[in-house]
Design an enzyme around this catalytic site. Structure first.
Site, PDB file in Angstrom:
ATOM      1  N   ASP A 110       1.053  -1.103  -0.087  1.00 17.08           N
ATOM      2  CA  ASP A 110      -0.134   0.092  -0.068  1.00 17.08           C
ATOM      3  C   ASP A 110       0.831   1.390  -0.288  1.00 17.08           C
ATOM      4  O   ASP A 110       1.531   1.599   1.063  1.00 17.08           O
ATOM      5  CB  ASP A 110      -0.997   0.128   1.336  1.00 17.08           C
ATOM      6  CG  ASP A 110      -1.983   1.216   1.390  1.00 17.08           C
ATOM      7  OD1 ASP A 110      -2.092   1.617   0.217  1.00 17.08           O
ATOM      8  OD2 ASP A 110      -2.130   1.561   2.386  1.00 17.08           O
ATOM      9  N   ASP A 303      -1.819   5.509  -5.331  1.00 11.17           N
ATOM     10  CA  ASP A 303      -1.921   4.714  -4.075  1.00 11.17           C
ATOM     11  C   ASP A 303      -2.468   3.078  -4.629  1.00 11.17           C
ATOM     12  O   ASP A 303      -3.395   2.946  -5.323  1.00 11.17           O
ATOM     13  CB  ASP A 303      -3.206   5.099  -3.588  1.00 11.17           C
ATOM     14  CG  ASP A 303      -3.873   4.465  -2.060  1.00 11.17           C
ATOM     15  OD1 ASP A 303      -2.924   3.434  -1.800  1.00 11.17           O
ATOM     16  OD2 ASP A 303      -4.917   4.833  -1.396  1.00 11.17           O
TER      17      ASP A 303
END
Length: 419
Positions: A110, A303
């Site tokens: 992430d 992201d």
């Protein structure tokens, strides 16, 4: 995933399709040369593998840009190829060995958060967890930590332990690790990962930026370049027999076999998320004519914790209107364009030519220039060909791009895909 609950403006996907994978099938994503407004394309910045294990970073970084493995050193980039598993809906994860004796866990990658955390107690939605009592090297710091994402949250305790990454990085390293004791909508049914690896800047680390991030610890202890590159394979493609697709997280540099051509760089506007600047969007070659502030409200970030493009409400509405206007199929109901209805074709049909491409313009490292990423219709559509979903006040589109993160030079790099 993105840490704060504040609405993100636009999320660029990190390599959401299998075009970079070593299966070498064609990828419908094109990256144009940087262009000056009203001018011809300038000479590109060429970034190619050197004959040795390092090539001088064209951005001027003293550490150089790692483009190949050093057989006698810490890194083996080829071993990192296809070290990820996952799919474009539930995220991509890396196998990691934690503690002494080691416990194997799958860790979600992430770039939208900064904490390294793993399940620390049994949870109905995870198949494994890190049992600190079984590790002789675990040390609790006794500090409570809570992290909230745009979807889900968890609470746990900070500690340290040794980790080993089985593929591509030799040695064990002591890392800050949070054991998750309680969570809400974080571990979801069907996910195959047991923790999260936050790769953003330490400004997002909880409970404070003084918590050294996983990658910063790795850079310091393993003495690798402050660079990583990431590709995730599978968006819009059927998953393999194992129920997953793959990808690569290359820590410490770039593996040249994963892309063709040159890498274009876009500046990082602020070191917290990987915040970039979107200059304009085009649908079917037509400029949406929105102020660039609309595209970046309240931020445009890269992201990997989500595999969709999330657009502000106003931008989303204009994009959908433009797609509807330029589509060669005009008889669709309004429900199709808002995502409440589906349109179906026979599985042998490929209606891509009926829909326009989406082009995203990013600022080049030379601020007077920009470059374009053109995403073809089959990558704007899910397996049922088109899916436009709402999440809170944001809207989503599926897409694909490959990113190189150069933290030390405050930029992200985007090469053409491998075909």
């Amino acid at each position: 995933m993105g840490t704060p609950l504040a609405a993100p403006g636009l999320l660029l996907l990190l390599a959401g399709t299998a075009g970079l994978c070593r299966a070498f099938f064609s990828l419908p994503l094109r990256v144009s040369h940087p262009v000056a407004p009203g001018g011809s394309p300038p000479a590109p910045v060429v970034l190619r593998p050197a004959s040795g294990s390092r090539q001088q970073d064209p951005l001027g970084g003293a550490d150089g840009l790692a483009l190949a493995s050093d057989p006698g050193g810490t890194l083996n980039f080829l071993a990192m190829v296809e070290n990820l598993q996952g799919d474009s809906g539930r995220g991509y994860y890396l196998e990691m060995l934690i503690g002494t004796p080691s416990q194997a866990l799958n860790i979600l990658v992430d770039t939208g958060s900064s904490n390294f955390a793993v399940a620390g107690v049994p949870d109905p939605d995870v198949t494994s967890y890190f049992n600190t009592k079984l590790s002789s090297t675990y040390k609790s710091q006794g500090i409570d930590v809570t992290v909230k994402y745009s979807q889900g949250s968890w609470t746990g305790v900070l500690g340290t332990d040794v980790i080993t990454i089985p593929k591509g990085i030799y040695g064990s390293y002591t890392i800050n690790i949070a054991t998750i004791l309680e969570s809400e909508n974080f571990f979801l049914p069907g996910v195959k990962w047991h923790g999260i690896l936050g790769l953003a800047y330490d400004a997002l680390a909880k409970p404070s930026s003084s918590v050294e991030t996983f990658f910063d610890s790795l850079v310091r202890q393993a003495k690798i370049p402050n660079i990583f590159s990431l590709q995730m394979c599978g968006a819009g493609l059927p998953v393999s027999g194992s129920g997953t697709n793959g990808g690569s997280l290359v820590l410490g540099g770039i593996e040249p076999s994963l892309y063709n051509g040159d890498i274009w760089y876009t500046p990082i506007k602020e070191e917290w998320y990987y915040q970039v600047e979107i200059l304009k969007l085009e649908v079917g070659g037509q400029n949406l004519q929105l102020d660039c502030r609309e595209y970046n409200a309240d931020k445009a970030i890269v992201d990997s914790g989500t595999t969709l493009l999330r657009l502000p409400q106003k931008v989303f509405s204009v994009v959908v209107q433009a797609i509807a206007r330029t589509s060669l199929i005009q008889e669709f109901s309004s429900g199709f364009w808002t995502g409440s209805q589906l349109a179906c074709w026979d599985k042998t049909e490929r209606p891509w030519s009926l829909f326009p491409k989406l082009s995203i313009y990013l600022r080049d490292e030379n601020s007077s220039r920009s470059f374009r990423i053109s995403i073809l219709p089959q990558k704007l559509m899910a397996l049922q060909y088109l899916r436009l979903k709402a999440l809170s006040q944001q809207q989503m589109l599926q897409a694909t791009v490959f990113l190189v993160f150069l933290s030390m030079n405050q930029c992200c790099g985007l090469p053409p895909m491998l075909s």
